[in-house]
Design an enzyme around this catalytic site. Structure first.
Site, mmCIF file in Angstrom:
data_model
loop_
_atom_site.group_PDB
_atom_site.id
_atom_site.type_symbol
_atom_site.label_atom_id
_atom_site.label_comp_id
_atom_site.label_asym_id
_atom_site.label_seq_id
_atom_site.Cartn_x
_atom_site.Cartn_y
_atom_site.Cartn_z
ATOM 1 N N SER A 285 0.811 -1.220 0.000
ATOM 2 C CA SER A 285 0.000 0.000 0.000
ATOM 3 C C SER A 285 0.847 1.275 0.000
ATOM 4 C CB SER A 285 -0.946 0.009 1.208
ATOM 5 O OG SER A 285 -0.226 0.008 2.418
ATOM 6 N N SER A 286 2.175 1.144 -0.081
ATOM 7 C CA SER A 286 3.020 2.346 -0.064
ATOM 8 C C SER A 286 4.397 2.038 -0.650
ATOM 9 C CB SER A 286 3.179 2.843 1.382
ATOM 10 O OG SER A 286 3.999 4.000 1.434
ATOM 11 N N ARG B 275 -5.061 3.270 3.837
ATOM 12 C CA ARG B 275 -3.870 3.271 2.985
ATOM 13 C C ARG B 275 -4.039 2.281 1.832
ATOM 14 N NH1 ARG B 275 2.161 3.139 5.789
ATOM 15 N NH2 ARG B 275 3.071 4.645 4.366
ATOM 16 N N SER C 285 15.496 -6.320 2.941
ATOM 17 C CA SER C 285 16.383 -5.958 4.063
ATOM 18 C C SER C 285 16.742 -4.482 3.924
ATOM 19 C CB SER C 285 17.617 -6.874 4.086
ATOM 20 O OG SER C 285 18.371 -6.738 2.898
#
Ligand SMILES: NC(=O)c1ccc[n+]([C@@H]2O[C@H](COP(=O)([O-])OP(=O)(O)OC[C@H]3O[C@@H](n4cnc5c(N)ncnc54)[C@H](OP(=O)(O)O)[C@@H]3O)[C@@H](O)[C@H]2O)c1
Length: 236
Positions: free
Chosen positions: A12-13, A39, A129
């Site tokens: 969502s981002s 979101r 990561s």
């Protein structure tokens, strides 16, 4: 050929959303997951084709187990919450440290545990990561720890879950909404200062990282690998 289905946890981002856009543009079916329904809805509205949205917290086992009962070709995890994730050691609470590990390390482990059985032959898991494992900074002790642990986890899972492939993308600094939390009004200045130091002369875009994910999804001979998409940050 059947249409691939890809789940992006963190879709969502930022880089997860950019990946969802790339996946849709290459004809895949996409499910995005995150904690905030608002979101998720805003992300779905920005994408060019329909996606399935699932509200889930990657650090909650029952929610990971219930993420989908559909078959999946690939799962990508970009989820991370910057709130409380950076602090000098004396003020870093155990609760905050545990939350970092729960989202960035135990979350992907839960994904492997519960979603690997849903993956089709040729399927993969890809985790995220980050440069803090290689260029640690003051206040970033737990992010550095989580990123390093995640890469070890992926190597272990690449053997345990074979022939499912398990890989990691390690981004450098990327201009995403996470920096609004990390730097607030200093976001532009901090990213510009980093850009000036990097061999690429700029920080990453979410789409740079989406391309790195796609290359791992699409290459059937890559497993147990960390792909560094960091503009050369490890060299400076
Ligand atoms: N941006 C950088 O410069 C940078 C550098 C190195 C590494 N990284 C890593 O790259 C990854 C993606 O970062 P980004 O910059 O794209 O971040 P972002 O724009 O803040 O997006 C993070 C996404 O993860 C979701 N999320 C957060 N906590 C979650 C949880 N517990 N369960 C499920 N979803 C959760 C968020 O939605 P909700 O908040 O609604 O849950 C959001 O969709 C992270 O792992 C980050 O540590 C980023």
């Amino acid at each position: 050929m059947t249409q691939q289905h890809v789940l992006v946890i963190g879709g969502s981002s930022g880089m997860g959303l950019a990946l969802a856009a790339r996946l849709l543009s290459t004809g895949r079916r996409v499910t995005i997951a995150g904690r905030s329904p608002d979101r998720l809805a805003a992300a779905a509205a920005r994408l060019a084709s329909p996606v399935t949205c699932v509200q889930a917290d990657i650090s909650v086992e029952s929610q990971v187990a219930a993420l989908t009962d559909d078959t999946l070709d690939h799962v990508v995890v970009t989820a991370a919450d910057a709130v409380g994730a950076y602090a000098p050691l004396p003020s870093f609470t155990l609760t905050a440290a545990t939350a970092v590990l729960a989202t960035k390390v135990l979350g992907p482990w839960l994904v492997a545990k519960h979603l690997a059985p849903a993956l089709c032959p040729g399927g993969s898991l890809t985790f995220t990561s980050g440069i803090a494992a290689y260029r640690p900074g003051s206040g970033a002790s737990m992010i550095a720890t989580a990123n390093g642990a995640l890469e070890s986890l992926a190597r272990s899972l690449a053997l345990e879950l074979a022939p499912i492939r398990v890989n990691v993308v390690s981004p450098g600094w990327v201009d995403t909404p996470i920096w609004d939390t990390l730097a607030g009004p200093a976001k532009h200045d901090r990213l510009s200062a980093m850009a000036a130091k990097l061999p690429t002369g700029r920080v990453g875009t979410p789409d740079d990282i989406a391309q790195a994910f796609l290359s791992l999804l699409d290459n059937p001979f890559i497993t147990g690998t960390v792909l560094h998409a960091d503009g050369g940050h490890r060299l400076v």
